[in-house]
Scaffold this motif. Structure first.
Motif, PDB file in Angstrom:
ATOM      1  N   LEU A 849      20.896 -53.418  12.793  1.00 37.29           N
ATOM      2  CA  LEU A 849      22.033 -54.177  12.287  1.00 37.29           C
ATOM      3  C   LEU A 849      22.091 -54.122  10.768  1.00 37.29           C
ATOM      4  N   GLY A 850      20.923 -54.173  10.116  1.00 43.17           N
ATOM      5  CA  GLY A 850      20.897 -54.109   8.659  1.00 43.17           C
ATOM      6  C   GLY A 850      21.439 -52.798   8.132  1.00 43.17           C
ATOM      7  N   ALA A 910      19.150 -66.970   3.384  1.00 43.63           N
ATOM      8  CA  ALA A 910      20.438 -66.408   3.808  1.00 43.63           C
ATOM      9  C   ALA A 910      21.499 -66.617   2.736  1.00 43.63           C
ATOM     10  N   THR A 911      21.539 -67.820   2.173  1.00 44.50           N
ATOM     11  CA  THR A 911      22.492 -68.086   1.089  1.00 44.50           C
ATOM     12  C   THR A 911      22.138 -67.305  -0.167  1.00 44.50           C
ATOM     13  N   GLN A 912      20.842 -67.214  -0.449  1.00 41.50           N
ATOM     14  CA  GLN A 912      20.424 -66.492  -1.654  1.00 41.50           C
ATOM     15  C   GLN A 912      20.853 -65.037  -1.596  1.00 41.50           C
ATOM     16  N   PHE A 913      20.689 -64.389  -0.446  1.00 39.25           N
ATOM     17  CA  PHE A 913      21.063 -62.978  -0.358  1.00 39.25           C
ATOM     18  C   PHE A 913      22.554 -62.793  -0.136  1.00 39.25           C
ATOM     19  N   PHE A 914      23.274 -63.846   0.203  1.00 37.31           N
ATOM     20  CA  PHE A 914      24.736 -63.762   0.131  1.00 37.31           C
ATOM     21  C   PHE A 914      25.146 -63.439  -1.298  1.00 37.31           C
ATOM     22  N   HIS A 915      24.517 -64.098  -2.256  1.00 38.41           N
ATOM     23  CA  HIS A 915      24.802 -63.826  -3.663  1.00 38.41           C
ATOM     24  C   HIS A 915      24.137 -62.529  -4.123  1.00 38.41           C
ATOM     25  N   ALA A 916      22.958 -62.220  -3.598  1.00 37.72           N
ATOM     26  CA  ALA A 916      22.229 -61.032  -4.037  1.00 37.72           C
ATOM     27  C   ALA A 916      22.796 -59.746  -3.461  1.00 37.72           C
ATOM     28  N   THR A 917      23.797 -59.827  -2.596  1.00 32.72           N
ATOM     29  CA  THR A 917      24.511 -58.633  -2.151  1.00 32.72           C
ATOM     30  C   THR A 917      25.888 -58.543  -2.811  1.00 32.72           C
ATOM     31  N   ASN A 952      30.886 -57.412   6.272  1.00 32.37           N
ATOM     32  CA  ASN A 952      30.407 -57.109   4.928  1.00 32.37           C
ATOM     33  C   ASN A 952      30.088 -58.392   4.149  1.00 32.37           C
ATOM     34  N   THR A 953      30.994 -59.354   4.221  1.00 36.94           N
ATOM     35  CA  THR A 953      30.856 -60.567   3.418  1.00 36.94           C
ATOM     36  C   THR A 953      29.661 -61.407   3.844  1.00 36.94           C
ATOM     37  N   PHE A 954      29.424 -61.503   5.137  1.00 34.97           N
ATOM     38  CA  PHE A 954      28.380 -62.407   5.633  1.00 34.97           C
ATOM     39  C   PHE A 954      27.198 -61.631   6.213  1.00 34.97           C
ATOM     40  N   SER A 955      26.852 -60.527   5.579  1.00 36.90           N
ATOM     41  CA  SER A 955      25.741 -59.706   6.071  1.00 36.90           C
ATOM     42  C   SER A 955      24.433 -60.478   6.087  1.00 36.90           C
ATOM     43  N   SER A 956      24.143 -61.198   5.009  1.00 39.25           N
ATOM     44  CA  SER A 956      22.873 -61.929   4.957  1.00 39.25           C
ATOM     45  C   SER A 956      22.837 -63.038   6.003  1.00 39.25           C
ATOM     46  N   HIS A 957      23.940 -63.720   6.193  1.00 41.13           N
ATOM     47  CA  HIS A 957      23.990 -64.756   7.237  1.00 41.13           C
ATOM     48  C   HIS A 957      23.707 -64.138   8.608  1.00 41.13           C
ATOM     49  N   ILE A 958      24.256 -62.965   8.851  1.00 38.89           N
ATOM     50  CA  ILE A 958      24.087 -62.308  10.147  1.00 38.89           C
ATOM     51  C   ILE A 958      22.631 -61.937  10.381  1.00 38.89           C
ATOM     52  N   LEU A 959      21.989 -61.317   9.393  1.00 41.75           N
ATOM     53  CA  LEU A 959      20.614 -60.852   9.571  1.00 41.75           C
ATOM     54  C   LEU A 959      19.640 -62.015   9.729  1.00 41.75           C
ATOM     55  N   PHE A 960      19.791 -63.052   8.914  1.00 46.15           N
ATOM     56  CA  PHE A 960      18.862 -64.169   9.021  1.00 46.15           C
ATOM     57  C   PHE A 960      19.110 -64.989  10.287  1.00 46.15           C
ATOM     58  N   ALA A 961      20.352 -65.082  10.727  1.00 45.11           N
ATOM     59  CA  ALA A 961      20.619 -65.821  11.971  1.00 45.11           C
ATOM     60  C   ALA A 961      20.084 -65.061  13.177  1.00 45.11           C
ATOM     61  N   VAL A1057      29.988 -67.378  11.631  1.00 50.61           N
ATOM     62  CA  VAL A1057      29.321 -66.089  11.808  1.00 50.61           C
ATOM     63  C   VAL A1057      27.838 -66.296  12.134  1.00 50.61           C
ATOM     64  N   SER A1058      27.181 -67.210  11.412  1.00 49.63           N
ATOM     65  CA  SER A1058      25.758 -67.456  11.653  1.00 49.63           C
ATOM     66  C   SER A1058      25.510 -67.958  13.069  1.00 49.63           C
ATOM     67  N   SER A1059      26.333 -68.877  13.538  1.00 51.87           N
ATOM     68  CA  SER A1059      26.124 -69.433  14.876  1.00 51.87           C
ATOM     69  C   SER A1059      26.328 -68.377  15.954  1.00 51.87           C
TER      70      SER A1059
END
Length: 1089
Positions: A849-850, A910-917, A952-961, A1057-1059
């Motif tokens: 997925l990543g 998850a929030t941190q890498f939302f910004h880091a992407t 694309n926008t919520f990639s970090s949320h997806i991976l951590f969830a 998206v996370s849920s």
């Protein structure tokens, strides 16, 4: 394991959050009330106070040409002769300056200010209706629906004007069947710079020469698409602006004296080429007015406007072309276009400035009266003041006309002030809030958070209850039906929002009652776990990790925090990560206990392992903490910038390789991207190989062995092709275009195939039997398993993890003859990968997925994704080491509970890498280019591009969830011999059995999994609730539409998206559990359970 009850519980909790979000958004982001009335020729007051048919008067202009250059910001239109080294977007439209300086009576250039949101559809709606689109309208940019309000296109058609359109196909969806002739071209492919513009140029000049048109609208998209693809500071932008300069010159040469030319931009763009927000770079476009006949009564004066609002175009064009001003327009006529005394220089009769203002004021007042009678949202004090002002102006104007006096400057200024005041009042109160819906949404969200917390703290009790959801679901259905029947009987129609609200609220209350009864019953029967009986204590609520999470939620009420959230969350992850070893050291668990020689040996606690093992585990924890800190520090290099951050410079890695001009820098970025991608793939395969998960021949192993590296190769080739300049290999242009289409689609296909194989055959277990098969008919001696760790001293077992859980082994030993079937002390049956049977498929799923999500990002984000993987690993190992240290020194509580600290860290990451992407909770930061990965020719619908942009926008949320269940498995994966000595029934010196321990205690497995997932949902749900509270409390705040409303939208979307992917991840775990059960049944049909 209770699979379906857990899944149903999670789905029900998510549904409660969804209903709460839906209700609040429905009350907070309502579109303003549209007044569906149309202006007619007899609605207006004729010049000099005469009543009659205004439309039959001779108009100032018979024809008009509107050239809309999408994203033509004012900086592009200005010309500076002293600038000897202009940037690519500077001094490329000299025709505008030449006309303004050489023919001041015939032309003007003004800044043309748009109202946010600065997206194309909303801007078209704004400068054709004269109204102010609301915040929620931005969501319609992908699905433009027809404009029902009165607008200039409708008025022109109603008056028999032949309107010809060519260009952006958004107009066709906004004004269906409104044009005399229409030539739309697909607009959504931002990588296509030429199709729309070249299509317009094929028809523009022949149409102008012909006589079958009155108003010609041409909407060019090349400049906007160039900004999205390359940014404004790129040679391609210079080429596009130069082309537009030639177009304007050619159109001017073909104009007739009775024709008005309007060249305008619909919005501007940021330094990165994006738009959608309300920064000045996004709102300030340009407007150029020209006519071969004198257009202005005199040269530019001090009374000229500094900025022209876009809403002012509609009333100005309407009066110049002799059609009524659209009913809902709140714009003000552009006064310099009208003569002070009704005469232009060439003696053609026209409307005077005072007459134009009066017609405009009467139309605006009529709209204000109609709107205020339909919607009660305009403050009564403001409404009364405006009505009194208009009555005074009406009296003054009537007196001046009756007495034949020349208009006084004071009256003109008063009319202008009145029009500006109406527009400001409408802008301040345009969005109608529904407090009742907002309150209902808040209440349901608050109860949903409470439910999550109760489920997490009472998971061990509630997971054993049968039919726990039966009463809440039945109560919800009854409440919804009752509300629907009541609405039908009283109103005659059903409003679904209130049926959902009643169902959710009653369902939550019923569940709370059922949970309380279950807890009381367990406590009354003598709870085996006293912690469960007294879960709601201040000590349990005010643990440091929860305090950090709640502090962050409270900070969402501050616009300063929201603006700086990326760096603040990075600091919170660092602080909470540092808290783990400090807390362990405080409890005396970080180092081996020191022996006091003065105390008797019997009084000392006996540690489960030697001090060297404790030191080794502590060293591993500190090493992972160092890796976490390094990843956090490097991740700051990938942040974007908000407008409010002033001197902030966005990360250079956010720009695609195609934008980079320096070939050495481009090669360096490409090498870093390839190295990061290769390391991502290597680390995943290395982990799977280490734990023996690459030995079988199943679908998951095939995915790890072949599909994962092939996917990486496709991605690397796609980056190389995308970075190739269009003019570098002209003879290979077709091959490059084919590769841009085929490579990402091949990657999508490989990703889909890998996901299907992973789901169909998730096991990575390989069984190796050492004993020879007996003759047919003889009884097969039951195989014997030996539990072991991955640290076997035997070379052959270096990557071999022979595992079996204890209950199965004992059941086999019951009928085993003496001597067993061991050969040379080795087990008769060796099972590769059984100890990581749950985590291996889940980790591979996250890895695939990543890479798929990385495909939707710029190439430079590969290094950020690698940091994300390293940070995930560091967090997992920190959690595992802290758990192991607790077990090594006898502090383990038993069971598989995941504490709050790792869960809060996981959600913060998850929030941190939302910004880091490179993402931000602002609409201009959305990476629209993701919609065209694999689809360079654009899309027919809107679902697929919107889905790609969301991924694309919520990639970090997806991976951590999706990877959240790893927090449960990782301490078991990393456990060492004797680390869980607190568990009953263990034999002294027994080897670790890793994840097979979960099958020994299915009830505890189910409870721990439910607890982990509800805790994760609680943290994200609390963030949504805090964003909702901030938007509700600060709905009249100056920054509500710039900061708090976008933050609410992104938090709510991130939760959705996370849920969804949390449910996907837990579904995969349950699929593995089913497969493991079937595997044991096939292996030992008589002994398996």
């Amino acid at each position: 394991m209770k699979r379906l009850p857990i899944l149903f519980l999670l789905c029900w909790v998510c549904a409660m959050f969804y209903v709460g979000i839906y209700l609040f958004v429905g009350g907070f982001l309502l579109v303003r009330l549209e007044v569906n009335r149309t202006s007619t020729c007899r609605d207006v007051l004729l010049p000099r106070g005469e009543q009659g048919d205004f439309c039959h008067a001779k108009p100032r202009f018979r024809r008009a040409v509107l050239l809309i250059v999408d994203a033509l910001k004012i900086d592009f239109a200005r010309f500076d002769p002293t600038n000897t080294t202009p940037r690519p977007y500077e001094n490329k439209l000299p025709v505008l300056e030449e006309m303004v300086s050489s023919r001041p009576l015939y032309s003007r250039l003004y800044p043309f200010r748009a109202d946010p949101p600065t997206t194309t559809m909303q801007r078209i709606k704004g400068f054709t209706t004269g109204s102010l689109p609301t915040f929620i309208d931005i969501g319609n940019n992908f699905a433009s629906s027809a404009i029902l309000e009165d607008n200039i296109i409708h008025q022109l058609g109603h008056m028999g004007k032949r309107v010809v359109f060519m260009g952006d196909d958004t107009w066709e969806s906004l004004f269906p069947k409104r044009f005399h002739r229409s030539l739309p071209f697909p607009s959504f492919n931002v990588k296509d710079l030429h199709t729309v513009d070249n299509g317009i140029l094929q028809h523009l000049y022949p149409t102008m020469i012909g006589d079958d048109w009155d108003v010609l609208v041409a909407h060019f998209l090349g400049v906007d698409h160039c900004g999205h693809r390359f940014g404004p500071d790129h040679p391609a932008m210079a080429d596009k602006l130069t082309q537009m300069d030639g177009v304007i010159r050619s159109v001017i040469d073909r104009l007739q004296n009775d024709t008005l030319l309007v060249v305008m931009g619909d919005h501007g763009m940021t330094d990165t080429g994006d738009h959608g927000g309300e920064s000045q770079k996004e709102t300030d476009a340009a407007i150029f007015l020209y006519s071969p006949a004198p257009l202005f009564p005199g040269p530019p004066s001090q009374g000229e406007p500094d900025v022209v609002p876009q809403t002012d175009l509609v009333p100005t064009l309407a009066l110049l072309l002799g059609v009524p001003i659209p009913y809902s327009s709140v714009g003000q006529v552009l006064l310099p276009l009208f003569s002070p005394h009704g005469q232009t220089e060439d003696a053609v009769r026209g409307i005077s400035q005072l007459e134009a203002l009066w017609i405009n004021a009467k139309q605006v007042n009529r709209f204000l009266e109609t709107y205020s009678s339909m919607a009660k949202d305009i403050p009564q004090e403001s409404l009364s003041r405006l009505q009194e002002e208009f009555s005074r102006l009406s009296s003054d104007y009537s007196t001046a006309v009756r007495e034949g006096r020349s208009p006084s400057p004071a009256l003109v200024a008063s009319l202008q002030a009145y029009l500006a005041s109406v527009r400001d009042t409408c802008r301040a109160t345009w969005a109608r809030f529904n407090p009742l819906k907002m309150a209902a949404g808040l209440a349901i969200l608050a109860f949903a958070c409470v439910l999550c917390f109760i489920l997490s703290e009472l998971s061990g009790v509630l997971v054993g209850e049968s039919g726990l959801l039966k009463a809440p679901v039945v109560a919800a259905l009854l409440a919804g039906v009752c509300v629907a029947v009541g609405q039908l009987s009283t109103q005659g129609y059903v409003e679904a929002a209130w049926c959902l609200a009643a169902s959710a609220f009653v369902s939550e209350l019923t569940f709370l009652r059922s949970a309380r009864q279950a807890r009381t019953a367990v406590a009354g029967n003598g709870s085996k776990n006293p912690k469960r009986a007294s879960w709601l204590t201040l000590r349990r609520l005010l643990v440091p990790p929860l305090l950090v999470s709640l502090l962050r939620c409270a900070s969402l009420l501050s616009d300063s925090y929201v603006i700086a959230e990326g760096r603040v969350v990075t600091f919170l992850v660092f602080s909470l990560g540092l808290y783990v070893p400090i807390h362990l050291n405080w409890d005396g668990l970080l180092l081996p206990p020191s022996h006091d020689p003065l105390k008797p040996a019997g009084l000392l606690p006996s540690p489960a392992l030697s001090p060297s093992a404790v030191r080794k585990e502590s060293g591993a924890l500190l090493a992972c903490l160092a890796l976490l800190v390094g990843s956090l520090y490097l991740s700051l290099s990938f942040h974007g910038c908000r407008e409010e951050q002033g001197s902030c410079q966005p990360s250079p890695f956010l720009a695609p390789l195609s934008r980079l001009q320096d070939s050495q820098l481009k090669n360096l970025h490409y090498i870093l991207a390839l190295a990061s991608l290769g390391l991502w793939t290597y680390l995943l395969r290395r982990w799977l190989r280490h734990y023996g998960n690459l030995n079988s021949s199943g679908g998951t192993v095939f995915t790890a062995r072949w599909i994962l590296p092939l996917l990486s190769v496709c991605l690397g080739l796609h980056w190389a092709v995308s970075a190739t300049p269009e003019d570098s290999f002209r003879h290979l242009a077709e091959l490059i275009s084919l590769a841009q289409l085929a490579l990402p689609r091949a990657a999508f296909c490989l990703l889909g195939l890998g996901m299907v194989l992973l789901w169909l055959d998730p096991l990575t277990v390989f069984v190796k039997t050492r004993a020879t098969a007996p003759a047919r008919g003889s009884s097969l001696p039951p195989p014997r398993y030996r539990a072991s760790t991955g640290i076997s001293p035997q070379a052959e077992l270096h990557h071999l993890i022979p595992q079996i859980y204890q209950r199965m082994r004992r059941s086999l030993e019951d009928g085993e003859p003496a001597g067993g079937s061991e050969v040379d002390g080795r087990p008769a049956v060796e099972a590769y990968g059984l100890g990581t049977v749950y985590s291996a498929p889940l980790l591979l799923f996250c890895g695939l997925l990543g890479i798929g999500l990385l495909l939707l990002h710029p190439e430079g984000m590969a290094l950020s994704f690698l940091l994300l993987l390293l940070e995930m690993g560091a967090l997992l190992h920190i959690h595992a080491s802290s758990t192991t240290l607790g077990g090594l020194q006898g502090a383990h509580s038993g069971g598989f509970d995941v504490p709050w600290t790792p869960v809060v860290l996981w959600s913060l990451a998850a929030t941190q890498f939302f910004h880091a992407t490179g993402h931000l909770p602002t609409f201009p930061s959305i990476q629209w280019g993701a919609a065209f990965v694999g689809f360079p020719g654009g899309h027919e619908g809107t679902v697929l591009p919107a889905s790609l942009v969301t991924l694309n926008t919520f990639s970090s949320h997806i991976l951590f969830a999706a990877g959240c269940p790893l927090l449960l498995f990782w301490p078991l994966v990393c456990e060492v011999r004797g680390s869980r000595g607190g568990r009953g029934g263990r034999e002294e010196g027994e080897d670790a059995v890793m994840e097979m321990r979960l099958r020994e205690s299915p009830q505890q497995f189910s409870a721990a999994l439910l607890q982990l997932l509800t805790r994760y949902l609680f943290i994200h749900g609390a963030q949504v609730f805090a964003s909702v509270c901030a938007a509700a409390i600060l709905r009249r705040h100056l920054m509500v539409w710039k900061v708090f409303a976008p933050k609410l939208m992104f938090e709510a979307s991130g939760f959705l998206v996370s849920s969804v992917f949390l449910l996907v991840g837990v579904s995969l775990v349950m699929r593995v559990d089913v497969a493991v059960s079937r595997w044991f049944k096939r292996l030992l049909p008589d002994a398996s359970r």
